[in-house]
Motif scaffolding. Structure first.
Motif, PDB file in Angstrom:
ATOM      1  N   ARG A  33     -18.518 -26.340  20.129  1.00 44.49           N
ATOM      2  CA  ARG A  33     -17.980 -26.486  21.485  1.00 44.49           C
ATOM      3  C   ARG A  33     -17.227 -27.814  21.645  1.00 44.49           C
ATOM      4  O   ARG A  33     -16.138 -27.858  22.197  1.00 44.49           O
ATOM      5  CB  ARG A  33     -19.119 -26.395  22.507  1.00 44.49           C
ATOM      6  CG  ARG A  33     -18.756 -26.849  23.916  1.00 44.49           C
ATOM      7  CD  ARG A  33     -17.647 -25.972  24.484  1.00 44.49           C
ATOM      8  NE  ARG A  33     -17.312 -26.356  25.838  1.00 44.49           N
ATOM      9  CZ  ARG A  33     -16.185 -27.007  26.187  1.00 44.49           C
ATOM     10  NH1 ARG A  33     -15.326 -27.393  25.266  1.00 44.49           N
ATOM     11  NH2 ARG A  33     -15.922 -27.269  27.435  1.00 44.49           N
ATOM     12  N   VAL A  34     -17.823 -28.876  21.126  1.00 45.68           N
ATOM     13  CA  VAL A  34     -17.215 -30.200  21.251  1.00 45.68           C
ATOM     14  C   VAL A  34     -15.914 -30.292  20.458  1.00 45.68           C
ATOM     15  O   VAL A  34     -14.949 -30.923  20.890  1.00 45.68           O
ATOM     16  CB  VAL A  34     -18.222 -31.289  20.802  1.00 45.68           C
ATOM     17  CG1 VAL A  34     -17.564 -32.642  20.665  1.00 45.68           C
ATOM     18  CG2 VAL A  34     -19.386 -31.355  21.772  1.00 45.68           C
ATOM     19  N   SER A  35     -15.876 -29.647  19.312  1.00 48.87           N
ATOM     20  CA  SER A  35     -14.698 -29.754  18.442  1.00 48.87           C
ATOM     21  C   SER A  35     -13.685 -28.629  18.650  1.00 48.87           C
ATOM     22  O   SER A  35     -12.628 -28.632  18.015  1.00 48.87           O
ATOM     23  CB  SER A  35     -15.134 -29.784  16.975  1.00 48.87           C
ATOM     24  OG  SER A  35     -15.751 -28.562  16.616  1.00 48.87           O
ATOM     25  N   TYR A  36     -13.967 -27.684  19.538  1.00 48.16           N
ATOM     26  CA  TYR A  36     -13.127 -26.495  19.705  1.00 48.16           C
ATOM     27  C   TYR A  36     -11.655 -26.842  19.900  1.00 48.16           C
ATOM     28  O   TYR A  36     -10.788 -26.274  19.247  1.00 48.16           O
ATOM     29  CB  TYR A  36     -13.636 -25.657  20.886  1.00 48.16           C
ATOM     30  CG  TYR A  36     -12.961 -24.317  21.002  1.00 48.16           C
ATOM     31  CD1 TYR A  36     -13.407 -23.246  20.244  1.00 48.16           C
ATOM     32  CD2 TYR A  36     -11.876 -24.132  21.851  1.00 48.16           C
ATOM     33  CE1 TYR A  36     -12.792 -22.011  20.337  1.00 48.16           C
ATOM     34  CE2 TYR A  36     -11.257 -22.899  21.948  1.00 48.16           C
ATOM     35  CZ  TYR A  36     -11.718 -21.847  21.186  1.00 48.16           C
ATOM     36  OH  TYR A  36     -11.104 -20.633  21.265  1.00 48.16           O
ATOM     37  N   LYS A  40     -10.299 -20.564  14.791  1.00 48.18           N
ATOM     38  CA  LYS A  40     -11.016 -21.823  14.915  1.00 48.18           C
ATOM     39  C   LYS A  40     -12.390 -21.725  14.245  1.00 48.18           C
ATOM     40  O   LYS A  40     -12.839 -22.673  13.602  1.00 48.18           O
ATOM     41  CB  LYS A  40     -11.144 -22.218  16.381  1.00 48.18           C
ATOM     42  CG  LYS A  40      -9.806 -22.636  16.992  1.00 48.18           C
ATOM     43  CD  LYS A  40      -9.932 -22.902  18.474  1.00 48.18           C
ATOM     44  CE  LYS A  40      -8.613 -23.291  19.084  1.00 48.18           C
ATOM     45  NZ  LYS A  40      -8.202 -24.656  18.811  1.00 48.18           N
ATOM     46  N   GLY A  41     -13.043 -20.584  14.387  1.00 48.16           N
ATOM     47  CA  GLY A  41     -14.321 -20.373  13.714  1.00 48.16           C
ATOM     48  C   GLY A  41     -14.168 -20.397  12.201  1.00 48.16           C
ATOM     49  O   GLY A  41     -15.024 -20.932  11.488  1.00 48.16           O
ATOM     50  N   GLY A  74     -15.941 -23.021   9.806  1.00 44.81           N
ATOM     51  CA  GLY A  74     -16.755 -22.569   8.682  1.00 44.81           C
ATOM     52  C   GLY A  74     -16.356 -23.208   7.366  1.00 44.81           C
ATOM     53  O   GLY A  74     -17.217 -23.601   6.575  1.00 44.81           O
ATOM     54  N   ILE A  75     -15.065 -23.316   7.127  1.00 47.15           N
ATOM     55  CA  ILE A  75     -14.592 -23.967   5.899  1.00 47.15           C
ATOM     56  C   ILE A  75     -15.068 -25.419   5.854  1.00 47.15           C
ATOM     57  O   ILE A  75     -15.560 -25.895   4.823  1.00 47.15           O
ATOM     58  CB  ILE A  75     -13.051 -23.885   5.774  1.00 47.15           C
ATOM     59  CG1 ILE A  75     -12.590 -22.434   5.603  1.00 47.15           C
ATOM     60  CG2 ILE A  75     -12.543 -24.764   4.640  1.00 47.15           C
ATOM     61  CD1 ILE A  75     -12.996 -21.776   4.294  1.00 47.15           C
ATOM     62  N   LEU A  76     -14.951 -26.104   6.982  1.00 52.07           N
ATOM     63  CA  LEU A  76     -15.402 -27.499   7.036  1.00 52.07           C
ATOM     64  C   LEU A  76     -16.915 -27.596   6.832  1.00 52.07           C
ATOM     65  O   LEU A  76     -17.399 -28.483   6.118  1.00 52.07           O
ATOM     66  CB  LEU A  76     -14.997 -28.134   8.364  1.00 52.07           C
ATOM     67  CG  LEU A  76     -13.498 -28.298   8.599  1.00 52.07           C
ATOM     68  CD1 LEU A  76     -13.224 -28.763  10.029  1.00 52.07           C
ATOM     69  CD2 LEU A  76     -12.882 -29.235   7.582  1.00 52.07           C
ATOM     70  N   VAL A 120     -13.222 -17.818  28.217  1.00 53.10           N
ATOM     71  CA  VAL A 120     -11.792 -17.513  28.299  1.00 53.10           C
ATOM     72  C   VAL A 120     -11.025 -18.671  28.940  1.00 53.10           C
ATOM     73  O   VAL A 120      -9.916 -18.997  28.513  1.00 53.10           O
ATOM     74  CB  VAL A 120     -11.566 -16.193  29.087  1.00 53.10           C
ATOM     75  CG1 VAL A 120     -10.087 -15.930  29.283  1.00 53.10           C
ATOM     76  CG2 VAL A 120     -12.225 -15.042  28.359  1.00 53.10           C
ATOM     77  N   SER A 121     -11.601 -19.344  29.909  1.00 58.12           N
ATOM     78  CA  SER A 121     -10.889 -20.443  30.574  1.00 58.12           C
ATOM     79  C   SER A 121     -10.660 -21.619  29.655  1.00 58.12           C
ATOM     80  O   SER A 121      -9.728 -22.387  29.865  1.00 58.12           O
ATOM     81  CB  SER A 121     -11.662 -20.902  31.813  1.00 58.12           C
ATOM     82  OG  SER A 121     -12.923 -21.419  31.422  1.00 58.12           O
ATOM     83  N   ASP A 122     -11.480 -21.802  28.616  1.00 60.23           N
ATOM     84  CA  ASP A 122     -11.301 -22.902  27.664  1.00 60.23           C
ATOM     85  C   ASP A 122     -10.114 -22.674  26.740  1.00 60.23           C
ATOM     86  O   ASP A 122      -9.683 -23.609  26.068  1.00 60.23           O
ATOM     87  CB  ASP A 122     -12.559 -23.083  26.807  1.00 60.23           C
ATOM     88  CG  ASP A 122     -13.708 -23.656  27.602  1.00 60.23           C
ATOM     89  OD1 ASP A 122     -13.497 -24.091  28.749  1.00 60.23           O
ATOM     90  OD2 ASP A 122     -14.833 -23.659  27.076  1.00 60.23           O
TER      91      ASP A 122
END
Length: 130
Positions: A53-56, A67-68, A72-74, A126-128
């Motif tokens: 959430r913080v890094s999204y 983004k997921g 995941g790679i990271l 959705v708003s994010d």
């Protein structure tokens, strides 16, 4: 992990058991097998959820799934460079003598989680996305 055990894949690759043994050594006593599972649950539901959430907004990609995937790679890189070596398994579990299979399996596991995390997050927030 259940499918891995049921299918007999990588029978000498046991990340949870390795974590249990590592914790036993670090704490100087026996650790119940449920502890690594509980740690994994807390890590996956609480810590990684908050970190995602913080890094999204910092992650590249235009969708939660993308983004997921990056998240995941990271995470997989961090696991391969930190988690496995700390447990004495070498970079990306290379000291198990199984070649790249443990690294590949852990990548699939992490990506399955992180892509679903990204999809769920984007559906619920959705708003994010704007």
């Amino acid at each position: 992990m259940y499918l891995k055990r049921w299918m007999g894949w990588l029978p000498t690759f046991h990340p949870y058991r390795d974590l249990q043994h590592g914790l036993s050594e670090w704490l100087g006593g026996a650790v119940h097998p449920s502890v690594p599972w509980a740690m994994s649950f807390v890590n996956g539901t609480l810590i990684l959820g908050i970190l995602f959430r913080v890094s999204y907004h910092l992650l590249p990609g235009h969708s939660g799934i993308a983004k997921g995937f990056v998240f995941g790679i990271l995470g997989w890189i961090a696991m391969g460079l930190l988690y496995f070596p700390v447990l004495g398994r070498g970079l990306f579990a290379s000291q198990l003598g199984l070649g790249s299979l443990p690294a590949g399996f852990s990548l699939v596991m992490v990506l399955a989680y992180s892509v679903f995390l990204g999809a769920a997050y984007s559906a619920l927030h959705v708003s994010d996305l704007r």
